[in-house]
Design a protein around this motif. Sequence first.
Motif, mmCIF file in Angstrom:
data_model
loop_
_atom_site.group_PDB
_atom_site.id
_atom_site.type_symbol
_atom_site.label_atom_id
_atom_site.label_comp_id
_atom_site.label_asym_id
_atom_site.label_seq_id
_atom_site.Cartn_x
_atom_site.Cartn_y
_atom_site.Cartn_z
ATOM 1 N N CYS A 1 -77.274 7.020 2.503
ATOM 2 C CA CYS A 1 -76.067 6.815 1.679
ATOM 3 C C CYS A 1 -75.388 8.162 1.504
ATOM 4 O O CYS A 1 -75.820 9.010 0.722
ATOM 5 C CB CYS A 1 -76.450 6.195 0.343
ATOM 6 S SG CYS A 1 -77.072 4.519 0.552
ATOM 7 N N ASP A 2 -74.306 8.342 2.291
ATOM 8 C CA ASP A 2 -73.630 9.635 2.376
ATOM 9 C C ASP A 2 -72.319 9.567 1.604
ATOM 10 O O ASP A 2 -71.409 8.830 1.964
ATOM 11 C CB ASP A 2 -73.372 9.940 3.864
ATOM 12 C CG ASP A 2 -72.708 11.285 4.055
ATOM 13 O OD1 ASP A 2 -72.605 11.735 5.212
ATOM 14 O OD2 ASP A 2 -72.276 11.879 3.037
ATOM 15 N N GLU A 3 -72.271 10.349 0.540
ATOM 16 C CA GLU A 3 -71.098 10.255 -0.348
ATOM 17 C C GLU A 3 -69.893 11.008 0.223
ATOM 18 O O GLU A 3 -68.854 11.107 -0.416
ATOM 19 C CB GLU A 3 -71.443 10.799 -1.738
ATOM 20 C CG GLU A 3 -71.626 12.303 -1.832
ATOM 21 C CD GLU A 3 -73.027 12.769 -1.482
ATOM 22 O OE1 GLU A 3 -73.840 11.948 -0.999
ATOM 23 O OE2 GLU A 3 -73.332 13.948 -1.714
ATOM 24 N N GLY B 1 -79.206 10.391 -2.708
ATOM 25 C CA GLY B 1 -79.298 11.800 -3.119
ATOM 26 C C GLY B 1 -79.269 11.977 -4.638
ATOM 27 O O GLY B 1 -79.155 11.003 -5.377
ATOM 28 N N PRO B 2 -79.327 13.225 -5.095
ATOM 29 C CA PRO B 2 -79.355 13.550 -6.529
ATOM 30 C C PRO B 2 -77.943 13.594 -7.119
ATOM 31 O O PRO B 2 -76.962 13.367 -6.395
ATOM 32 C CB PRO B 2 -79.984 14.947 -6.542
ATOM 33 C CG PRO B 2 -79.519 15.573 -5.266
ATOM 34 C CD PRO B 2 -79.453 14.433 -4.265
ATOM 35 N N GLU B 3 -77.855 13.902 -8.394
ATOM 36 C CA GLU B 3 -76.516 13.978 -9.032
ATOM 37 C C GLU B 3 -75.594 14.902 -8.231
ATOM 38 O O GLU B 3 -74.417 14.634 -8.065
ATOM 39 C CB GLU B 3 -76.636 14.555 -10.462
ATOM 40 C CG GLU B 3 -77.326 13.673 -11.480
ATOM 41 C CD GLU B 3 -78.776 14.053 -11.671
ATOM 42 O OE1 GLU B 3 -79.360 14.653 -10.740
ATOM 43 O OE2 GLU B 3 -79.326 13.738 -12.750
ATOM 44 N N LEU C 1 -70.611 3.889 0.663
ATOM 45 C CA LEU C 1 -70.631 2.779 -0.322
ATOM 46 C C LEU C 1 -69.269 2.733 -1.009
ATOM 47 O O LEU C 1 -69.168 2.468 -2.209
ATOM 48 C CB LEU C 1 -71.760 2.991 -1.340
ATOM 49 C CG LEU C 1 -73.180 3.002 -0.774
ATOM 50 C CD1 LEU C 1 -74.204 3.339 -1.869
ATOM 51 C CD2 LEU C 1 -73.535 1.674 -0.126
ATOM 52 N N GLY C 2 -68.217 3.057 -0.206
ATOM 53 C CA GLY C 2 -66.863 2.914 -0.729
ATOM 54 C C GLY C 2 -66.241 4.230 -1.171
ATOM 55 O O GLY C 2 -66.889 5.282 -1.121
ATOM 56 N N ARG D 1 -65.343 5.477 -4.012
ATOM 57 C CA ARG D 1 -65.644 6.093 -5.317
ATOM 58 C C ARG D 1 -67.051 6.698 -5.296
ATOM 59 O O ARG D 1 -67.921 6.208 -4.579
ATOM 60 C CB ARG D 1 -65.556 5.026 -6.428
ATOM 61 C CG ARG D 1 -64.109 4.599 -6.731
ATOM 62 C CD ARG D 1 -64.065 3.339 -7.588
ATOM 63 N NE ARG D 1 -64.555 2.173 -6.847
ATOM 64 C CZ ARG D 1 -63.826 1.494 -5.966
ATOM 65 N NH1 ARG D 1 -62.602 1.898 -5.657
ATOM 66 N NH2 ARG D 1 -64.330 0.446 -5.341
ATOM 67 N N LEU E 1 -70.462 7.033 -6.707
ATOM 68 C CA LEU E 1 -71.341 6.241 -7.578
ATOM 69 C C LEU E 1 -72.437 7.142 -8.131
ATOM 70 O O LEU E 1 -72.887 8.073 -7.456
ATOM 71 C CB LEU E 1 -71.975 5.099 -6.770
ATOM 72 C CG LEU E 1 -71.036 4.250 -5.917
ATOM 73 C CD1 LEU E 1 -71.818 3.225 -5.126
ATOM 74 C CD2 LEU E 1 -69.972 3.575 -6.781
HETATM 75 N N1 SAH Z 1 -71.931 14.547 -4.685
HETATM 76 C C1 SAH Z 1 -71.435 13.713 -5.763
HETATM 77 C C2 SAH Z 1 -72.523 12.966 -6.470
HETATM 78 C C3 SAH Z 1 -73.545 12.314 -5.593
HETATM 79 S S1 SAH Z 1 -74.003 10.755 -6.244
HETATM 80 C C4 SAH Z 1 -70.763 14.604 -6.787
HETATM 81 O O1 SAH Z 1 -70.848 15.811 -6.612
HETATM 82 O O2 SAH Z 1 -70.260 14.042 -7.761
HETATM 83 C C5 SAH Z 1 -75.695 10.605 -5.844
HETATM 84 C C6 SAH Z 1 -75.982 9.887 -4.534
HETATM 85 O O3 SAH Z 1 -75.493 8.546 -4.590
HETATM 86 C C7 SAH Z 1 -75.329 10.479 -3.314
HETATM 87 O O4 SAH Z 1 -76.050 11.594 -2.811
HETATM 88 C C8 SAH Z 1 -75.361 9.315 -2.357
HETATM 89 O O5 SAH Z 1 -76.649 9.167 -1.790
HETATM 90 C C9 SAH Z 1 -75.066 8.153 -3.282
HETATM 91 N N2 SAH Z 1 -73.644 7.836 -3.317
HETATM 92 C C10 SAH Z 1 -72.808 7.946 -4.379
HETATM 93 N N3 SAH Z 1 -71.573 7.530 -4.062
HETATM 94 C C11 SAH Z 1 -71.597 7.138 -2.761
HETATM 95 C C12 SAH Z 1 -70.646 6.606 -1.849
HETATM 96 N N4 SAH Z 1 -69.386 6.375 -2.224
HETATM 97 N N5 SAH Z 1 -71.025 6.349 -0.587
HETATM 98 C C13 SAH Z 1 -72.312 6.587 -0.186
HETATM 99 N N6 SAH Z 1 -73.275 7.081 -0.999
HETATM 100 C C14 SAH Z 1 -72.926 7.344 -2.282
#
Ligand code: SAH
Length: 255
Positions: free
Chosen positions: A166-168, A205-207, A229-230, A232, A234
């Motif tokens: 899950c790659d943000e 992943g972490p916060e 996962l879209g 936004r 999460l």
């Molecule tokens: N990097 C973001 C926070 C990561 S959220 C920030 O700095 O605010 C924690 C984890 O949730 C992420 O590492 C990812 O594994 C997952 N995640 C959150 N939102 C996501 C998204 N839109 N798509 C895929 N993974 C998500």
Amino acid sequence: MSTTPRLFVDAPLAEGAHITLPREQAHYLINVMRRETGAPVRIFNGRDGEWQAVVSEASRKSAVLAVESRLREQTGVPPLRLCFAPVKKSRTDFIVEKATELGASAIQPVITRRTQSERVRTDRLMALATEATEQTERLCLPDVSEPVTLERLLADWPQGERVIFCDESGEGEGAWGGPEGRARPMLDVLQAEPDPSGSWAILIGPEGGFDEHERAHLRSLSFVRAVTLGPRILRADTAAVTALALWQAVLGDWR
Ligand code: SAH
């Protein structure tokens, strides 16, 4: 009529067996659930299915169950492992409880470069998972492992298991995500898998998210499926529940 209590017992189950409950379970059954001699209890051990039992002895400090008959044959859950970076305690507890309800076969805490909460009380997480297993009518406990580093996790990756990473990442450079840009939608990735049978994992992943080295390394591995996962961001607990639900709906045992 309140529902019959359902307890995990670490003992062989067969007709006529008598099981002395550990102190804390006896306390829960007798003093909290206020069950007395003769009260029915449903029990399971993760191997022999679910059995009907009755309280055969009850005191303030102890309880013995008499095993009567099998109610359900043993069933398992799909081979789906949740690998997640521990976040703050209440949210980690939430992730473990929801992963159990959502049928994860195993729960693997993973220490990534930006993981804040490295200390994980695995025995406490196992107790949470056991309670959730009793509540959710599962017959098997999830395996809850000691934390490993992301490097170790990937170096020891089991042959044939695929992981939904899950790659943000968003589009291009910027506050979040790397140059590779947004990954493909999870549903498309799952539906495009030529042979989805076999073991899967989900990686959250972490916060602070994954860093660019972790992301590049992960995306270079043949068994990794990067997904979005879209649009936004999460929270980790939201992402875990979302990915587990989507996997169960498409490839798991929700059909
Ligand atoms: N990097 C973001 C926070 C990561 S959220 C920030 O700095 O605010 C924690 C984890 O949730 C992420 O590492 C990812 O594994 C997952 N995640 C959150 N939102 C996501 C998204 N839109 N798509 C895929 N993974 C998500």
